[in-house]
Design a protein around this motif. Structure first.
Motif, PDB file in Angstrom:
ATOM      1  N   PHE A   5       0.832  -1.205   0.000  1.00  0.00           N
ATOM      2  CA  PHE A   5       0.000   0.000   0.000  1.00  0.00           C
ATOM      3  C   PHE A   5       0.868   1.257   0.000  1.00  0.00           C
ATOM      4  CE2 PHE A   5      -3.670  -2.452   1.898  1.00  0.00           C
ATOM      5  CZ  PHE A   5      -4.362  -2.437   0.701  1.00  0.00           C
ATOM      6  N   LEU A  31       2.027  16.305 -17.519  1.00  0.00           N
ATOM      7  CA  LEU A  31       1.767  16.409 -16.082  1.00  0.00           C
ATOM      8  C   LEU A  31       1.269  17.805 -15.716  1.00  0.00           C
ATOM      9  CD1 LEU A  31       2.323  14.784 -13.328  1.00  0.00           C
ATOM     10  CD2 LEU A  31       4.297  16.256 -13.143  1.00  0.00           C
ATOM     11  N   GLY A  34      -2.273  18.502 -17.191  1.00  0.00           N
ATOM     12  CA  GLY A  34      -3.281  17.790 -16.423  1.00  0.00           C
ATOM     13  C   GLY A  34      -3.519  18.453 -15.074  1.00  0.00           C
ATOM     14  N   VAL A 122     -15.353   4.908   0.300  1.00  0.00           N
ATOM     15  CA  VAL A 122     -15.569   3.844  -0.695  1.00  0.00           C
ATOM     16  C   VAL A 122     -16.912   4.039  -1.397  1.00  0.00           C
ATOM     17  CG1 VAL A 122     -15.762   1.354  -1.040  1.00  0.00           C
ATOM     18  CG2 VAL A 122     -14.078   2.254   0.548  1.00  0.00           C
ATOM     19  N   GLU A 128     -22.088   6.597  -8.624  1.00  0.00           N
ATOM     20  CA  GLU A 128     -22.101   7.780  -9.485  1.00  0.00           C
ATOM     21  C   GLU A 128     -23.361   8.622  -9.225  1.00  0.00           C
ATOM     22  OE1 GLU A 128     -21.221   9.884 -11.715  1.00  0.00           O
ATOM     23  OE2 GLU A 128     -19.139   9.250 -11.991  1.00  0.00           O
ATOM     24  N   PHE A 172     -10.283  -4.035   6.330  1.00  0.00           N
ATOM     25  CA  PHE A 172      -9.726  -3.334   7.489  1.00  0.00           C
ATOM     26  C   PHE A 172     -10.229  -3.919   8.806  1.00  0.00           C
ATOM     27  CE2 PHE A 172      -9.897  -0.363   3.918  1.00  0.00           C
ATOM     28  CZ  PHE A 172      -8.552  -0.089   3.796  1.00  0.00           C
TER      29      PHE A 172
ATOM     30  N   TRP B  52      -2.752  14.049  -9.512  1.00  0.00           N
ATOM     31  CA  TRP B  52      -3.322  12.877 -10.182  1.00  0.00           C
ATOM     32  C   TRP B  52      -3.933  13.213 -11.529  1.00  0.00           C
ATOM     33  CZ3 TRP B  52      -2.082   8.107  -9.795  1.00  0.00           C
ATOM     34  CH2 TRP B  52      -1.432   7.708  -8.643  1.00  0.00           C
ATOM     35  N   MET B  53      -4.504  14.397 -11.648  1.00  0.00           N
ATOM     36  CA  MET B  53      -4.988  14.806 -12.967  1.00  0.00           C
ATOM     37  C   MET B  53      -3.821  14.841 -13.941  1.00  0.00           C
ATOM     38  SD  MET B  53      -8.254  15.317 -12.904  1.00  0.00           S
ATOM     39  CE  MET B  53      -8.496  16.369 -14.345  1.00  0.00           C
ATOM     40  N   VAL B  55      -1.021  12.944 -13.732  1.00  0.00           N
ATOM     41  CA  VAL B  55      -0.637  11.563 -14.045  1.00  0.00           C
ATOM     42  C   VAL B  55      -1.607  10.957 -15.063  1.00  0.00           C
ATOM     43  CG1 VAL B  55      -0.332   9.265 -13.064  1.00  0.00           C
ATOM     44  CG2 VAL B  55       0.493  11.253 -11.818  1.00  0.00           C
ATOM     45  N   SER B 141     -20.104   3.760 -11.170  1.00  0.00           N
ATOM     46  CA  SER B 141     -18.769   4.325 -11.338  1.00  0.00           C
ATOM     47  C   SER B 141     -17.745   3.213 -11.482  1.00  0.00           C
ATOM     48  CB  SER B 141     -18.437   5.191 -10.128  1.00  0.00           C
ATOM     49  OG  SER B 141     -17.064   5.264  -9.935  1.00  0.00           O
ATOM     50  N   GLN B 143     -13.967   3.215 -11.790  1.00  0.00           N
ATOM     51  CA  GLN B 143     -12.814   4.094 -11.783  1.00  0.00           C
ATOM     52  C   GLN B 143     -11.639   3.380 -11.123  1.00  0.00           C
ATOM     53  OE1 GLN B 143     -11.982   8.088  -9.704  1.00  0.00           O
ATOM     54  NE2 GLN B 143     -13.943   8.362 -10.695  1.00  0.00           N
ATOM     55  N   ILE B 145      -8.675   4.804 -10.136  1.00  0.00           N
ATOM     56  CA  ILE B 145      -8.098   5.609  -9.059  1.00  0.00           C
ATOM     57  C   ILE B 145      -9.040   6.760  -8.714  1.00  0.00           C
ATOM     58  CG2 ILE B 145      -6.123   6.992  -8.333  1.00  0.00           C
ATOM     59  CD1 ILE B 145      -4.496   5.409 -10.455  1.00  0.00           C
ATOM     60  N   PRO B 146      -9.818   6.640  -7.625  1.00  0.00           N
ATOM     61  CA  PRO B 146     -10.759   7.696  -7.243  1.00  0.00           C
ATOM     62  C   PRO B 146     -10.023   8.897  -6.648  1.00  0.00           C
ATOM     63  CG  PRO B 146     -10.938   5.833  -5.738  1.00  0.00           C
ATOM     64  CD  PRO B 146      -9.856   5.497  -6.713  1.00  0.00           C
ATOM     65  N   THR B 148     -10.557  12.271  -6.378  1.00  0.00           N
ATOM     66  CA  THR B 148     -11.182  13.272  -5.517  1.00  0.00           C
ATOM     67  C   THR B 148     -11.331  12.751  -4.089  1.00  0.00           C
ATOM     68  OG1 THR B 148     -12.439  13.783  -7.488  1.00  0.00           O
ATOM     69  CG2 THR B 148     -13.008  14.980  -5.510  1.00  0.00           C
ATOM     70  N   VAL B 149     -11.795  11.500  -3.964  1.00  0.00           N
ATOM     71  CA  VAL B 149     -12.001  10.919  -2.639  1.00  0.00           C
ATOM     72  C   VAL B 149     -10.677  10.811  -1.891  1.00  0.00           C
ATOM     73  CG1 VAL B 149     -12.834   8.910  -1.402  1.00  0.00           C
ATOM     74  CG2 VAL B 149     -13.986   9.639  -3.463  1.00  0.00           C
ATOM     75  N   PHE B 162      -4.681   6.343  -0.166  1.00  0.00           N
ATOM     76  CA  PHE B 162      -5.028   5.423  -1.253  1.00  0.00           C
ATOM     77  C   PHE B 162      -5.255   3.989  -0.776  1.00  0.00           C
ATOM     78  CE2 PHE B 162      -3.213   8.832  -3.831  1.00  0.00           C
ATOM     79  CZ  PHE B 162      -4.192   8.928  -4.805  1.00  0.00           C
ATOM     80  N   ASP B 163      -5.227   3.745   0.567  1.00  0.00           N
ATOM     81  CA  ASP B 163      -5.359   2.358   1.007  1.00  0.00           C
ATOM     82  C   ASP B 163      -6.780   1.812   0.814  1.00  0.00           C
ATOM     83  OD1 ASP B 163      -6.792   3.522   2.995  1.00  0.00           O
ATOM     84  OD2 ASP B 163      -5.563   2.825   4.662  1.00  0.00           O
ATOM     85  N   ILE B 164      -7.728   2.691   0.385  1.00  0.00           N
ATOM     86  CA  ILE B 164      -9.089   2.210   0.131  1.00  0.00           C
ATOM     87  C   ILE B 164      -9.232   1.646  -1.280  1.00  0.00           C
ATOM     88  CG2 ILE B 164     -10.341   3.674   1.769  1.00  0.00           C
ATOM     89  CD1 ILE B 164     -10.898   5.452  -0.821  1.00  0.00           C
ATOM     90  N   LEU B 165      -8.162   1.732  -2.107  1.00  0.00           N
ATOM     91  CA  LEU B 165      -8.295   1.317  -3.509  1.00  0.00           C
ATOM     92  C   LEU B 165      -8.880  -0.084  -3.692  1.00  0.00           C
ATOM     93  CD1 LEU B 165      -5.244   2.765  -5.490  1.00  0.00           C
ATOM     94  CD2 LEU B 165      -7.598   3.529  -5.391  1.00  0.00           C
ATOM     95  N   PRO B 166      -8.327  -1.131  -3.026  1.00  0.00           N
ATOM     96  CA  PRO B 166      -8.900  -2.466  -3.253  1.00  0.00           C
ATOM     97  C   PRO B 166     -10.379  -2.524  -2.887  1.00  0.00           C
ATOM     98  CG  PRO B 166      -6.909  -2.584  -1.896  1.00  0.00           C
ATOM     99  CD  PRO B 166      -7.187  -1.146  -2.114  1.00  0.00           C
ATOM    100  N   VAL B 168     -12.519  -0.033  -2.986  1.00  0.00           N
ATOM    101  CA  VAL B 168     -13.269   0.682  -4.020  1.00  0.00           C
ATOM    102  C   VAL B 168     -13.441  -0.190  -5.265  1.00  0.00           C
ATOM    103  CG1 VAL B 168     -13.211   2.642  -5.615  1.00  0.00           C
ATOM    104  CG2 VAL B 168     -12.627   2.985  -3.233  1.00  0.00           C
TER     105      VAL B 168
END
Lengths: 172, 192
Positions: A5, A31, A34, A122, A128, A172, B52-53, B55, B141, B143, B145-146, B148-149, B162-166, B168
């Motif tokens: 992580f 970069l 963006g 999450v 959406e 978690f 991130w935008m 990247v 949705s 996505q 890589i979220p 904004t969140v 970013f540890d919520i990625l999995p 999400v």
């Protein structure tokens, strides 16, 4: 697992940069361009956030959110969803910025690494603005008869909320 | 206009509730705090959002979106059987879905709308099965890589935003699967 992580973000950034270089992309220029787009997003959501966070703070201070959470608690408990997120779930399909404001408020109040804070994050990331999207798509395509699009999309939303709470408990 | 009613409803409901529960003083303070919190939130999430935008823009220019679109073709043919032979529509849908995956909402929406317009020519005024499917895919949705969140979590002081990625990804996958299944089932039972 913690190391994975911790390194996820730097690894993504480095690999994307290398991939871009290998494909002869001016990585730095991309970069910067963006990142400028990110500022535009912020400028667009700031006025909406001012309006909505004011309303959300008022709702919280008035005790209305607790009343709603209390009313929906038995139902949400059986679905495995924390009742504190009821406000977020109610606005999520209607307005993206309202959902972001409500979610940010939950994350700040309970802490970003708490169960409720993670659930809110999450939920925001995996659903959406359903009604807005449907209105835009059917408006552009000149559709009057939407048939089953709304119920099917709402099924996805409800599943997304339940899955968000489930996934947070899982990881978690 | 819908938001006008919702916002007014929220404010009026707060006022009524606060008077009934005796929270008038807290309510008055909250009106000022909320507006301030919105600005603080925007400033503290600005860095991570812009990064991130940036990247994502590299991914787009390096042709990663096109690559994802090609990978998606076999799956999309099954989801949109009415248009499986229509190369133009399939390419637009693939571009829409891959832009969604990369979190490029600004790029995804025009592509999706173009696909919707092309689909609606077959059945003017009525949403066909494939158009319903396209809308469901865009309301769920998907996505990778979220951004904004993650920005909000970072602003709130999370050490690993970013540890919520999995979580999400799993939640999105379940949500999209349920939406697609619901659309498939409803397409069989829905009259006219």
């Amino acid at each position: 697992m913690d190391l994975v992580f911790a390194l996820l973000v730097p690894v993504i950034i480095a690999s994307v940069a290398l991939y871009g270089i290998c494909h002869r992309v001016d990585v730095y220029d991309a970069l910067i361009c963006g990142a400028g787009g990110g500022l535009e997003i912020l400028l667009r959501i700031l006025p909406a956030l001012v309006g909505l966070l004011t309303a959300v703070y008022m709702l919280r201070a008035s005790g209305a959110l607790e009343l709603a959470a209390g009313a929906f608690a038995p139902l949400l408990d059986t679905l495995g969803i924390p009742p504190e997120t009821v406000g977020l779930m109610l606005v999520r399909p209607i307005s993206g910025s309202a959902a972001l404001g409500t979610g940010a408020e939950l994350i700040n109040t309970y802490g970003p690494d708490s169960y409720i804070g993670r659930c809110a994050a999450v939920m925001l990331g995996s659903t959406e603005t359903t009604f807005y999207t449907i209105a835009v798509y059917f408006g552009a395509a000149g559709i009057q008869k939407s048939r089953y699009a709304v119920p099917a999309a709402l099924c996805a939303d409800i599943a997304g909320f339940m899955a968000a709470a489930f996934a947070v408990r899982l990881f978690f | 206009m819908a938001m006008a009613f919702i916002w007014t409803g929220m404010v009026v409901l707060s006022l009524v509730c606060a008077i009934l529960t005796g929270n008038e003083a807290a309510l008055a303070a909250a009106t000022l705090e909320g507006a301030k919190a919105a600005v603080t939130l925007c400033i503290s999430m600005a860095g991570i959002l812009c990064l991130w935008m940036g990247v994502m823009e590299i991914m787009k220019r390096a042709g990663l979106a096109d690559k994802i679109a090609r990978l998606l073709h076999p799956l999309l043919r099954r989801l949109f059987p009415d248009f499986a032979k229509d190369k133009d529509v399939m390419n637009t849908i693939a571009a829409n879905v891959s832009a969604n995956l990369l979190g490029l909402g600004n790029a995804a929406t025009p592509l999706g709308l173009e696909a919707a317009r092309k689909m609606s020519r077959k059945t003017p005024g009525v949403a066909g099965d494939s158009l319903c499917m396209l809308v469901v895919c865009n309301t769920a949705s998907i996505q990778l890589i979220p951004t904004t969140v993650a920005g909000v979590r970072m602003a709130a002081g999370s050490a690993t935003p970013f540890d919520i990625l999995p979580a999400v990804w799993i939640a999105s996958l379940i949500s999209v699967t349920v939406g697609i299944t619901a659309a498939k089932i409803l397409s069989k039972v829905w009259r006219n």
